[in-house]
Design a protein around this motif. Structure first.
Motif, PDB file in Angstrom:
ATOM      1  N   TRP A   1       0.866  -1.167   0.000  1.00 28.55           N
ATOM      2  CA  TRP A   1       0.000   0.000   0.000  1.00 28.55           C
ATOM      3  C   TRP A   1       0.905   1.219   0.000  1.00 28.55           C
TER       4      TRP A   1
ATOM      5  N   LYS B   1       5.294   8.620   5.820  1.00 27.36           N
ATOM      6  CA  LYS B   1       5.968   7.655   6.707  1.00 27.36           C
ATOM      7  C   LYS B   1       5.085   7.286   7.876  1.00 27.36           C
TER       8      LYS B   1
ATOM      9  N   ALA C   1       2.076   5.188   6.715  1.00 32.66           N
ATOM     10  CA  ALA C   1       2.476   3.806   6.422  1.00 32.66           C
ATOM     11  C   ALA C   1       2.694   3.029   7.712  1.00 32.66           C
ATOM     12  N   LYS C   2       3.346   3.644   8.689  1.00 34.90           N
ATOM     13  CA  LYS C   2       3.553   2.982   9.987  1.00 34.90           C
ATOM     14  C   LYS C   2       2.214   2.622  10.625  1.00 34.90           C
ATOM     15  N   HIS C   3       1.286   3.565  10.583  1.00 32.82           N
ATOM     16  CA  HIS C   3      -0.029   3.323  11.172  1.00 32.82           C
ATOM     17  C   HIS C   3      -0.754   2.193  10.439  1.00 32.82           C
ATOM     18  N   HIS C   4      -0.607   2.136   9.142  1.00 31.18           N
ATOM     19  CA  HIS C   4      -1.263   1.093   8.351  1.00 31.18           C
ATOM     20  C   HIS C   4      -0.771  -0.297   8.762  1.00 31.18           C
ATOM     21  N   THR C   5       0.496  -0.409   9.146  1.00 33.45           N
ATOM     22  CA  THR C   5       1.020  -1.716   9.566  1.00 33.45           C
ATOM     23  C   THR C   5       0.283  -2.241  10.802  1.00 33.45           C
TER      24      THR C   5
ATOM     25  N   ILE D   1       5.644  -7.785   8.295  1.00 32.25           N
ATOM     26  CA  ILE D   1       4.876  -6.559   8.098  1.00 32.25           C
ATOM     27  C   ILE D   1       5.822  -5.419   8.426  1.00 32.25           C
ATOM     28  N   ASP D   2       5.965  -4.482   7.500  1.00 29.77           N
ATOM     29  CA  ASP D   2       6.909  -3.376   7.715  1.00 29.77           C
ATOM     30  C   ASP D   2       6.601  -2.259   6.725  1.00 29.77           C
ATOM     31  N   ILE D   3       7.469  -1.243   6.720  1.00 31.33           N
ATOM     32  CA  ILE D   3       7.369  -0.163   5.745  1.00 31.33           C
ATOM     33  C   ILE D   3       8.664  -0.116   4.951  1.00 31.33           C
TER      34      ILE D   3
ATOM     35  N   SER E   1       5.791   2.886   1.569  1.00 26.38           N
ATOM     36  CA  SER E   1       4.849   1.785   1.370  1.00 26.38           C
ATOM     37  C   SER E   1       4.790   0.946   2.636  1.00 26.38           C
ATOM     38  N   ALA E   2       3.588   0.559   3.005  1.00 25.30           N
ATOM     39  CA  ALA E   2       3.390  -0.453   4.038  1.00 25.30           C
ATOM     40  C   ALA E   2       3.247  -1.776   3.289  1.00 25.30           C
TER      41      ALA E   2
END
Length: 77
Positions: free
Chosen positions: A9, A17, A20-24, A41-43, A52-53
């Motif tokens: 994503w 940034k 993306a962190k929150h999406h993880t 699972i990472d960015i 990107s997540a």
């Protein structure tokens, strides 16, 4: 041996940034609630305005993740 698929994503802009962190967090929650296997699972950073997540899963589980979470893209890991 089963293939691993990386689902991604993309987030753009000055807050990419953190977004993306929150999406993880949500990716981990989904996998836990659905009792699905994942490997990582990472960015990842493309540049300071594009992050990107991602989640890496077995090919057999890819459709479950894809249909529920609508990733922007995927690639063989």
């Amino acid at each position: 041996m089963t293939k691993k698929i990386k689902l991604l994503w993309d987030f753009r802009g000055p807050d990419a940034k953190e977004t993306a962190k929150h999406h993880t967090i949500h990716l981990k929650e989904f996998a836990t609630l659905e009792n699905l296997v994942f490997y990582k699972i990472d960015i990842q950073e493309k540049n300071e305005m594009l992050f990107s997540a991602f989640i890496t899963v077995d090919e057999r589980d890819m459709k479950t993740y894809r249909d529920a979470l609508k990733p922007h893209r995927g690639e063989i890991a």
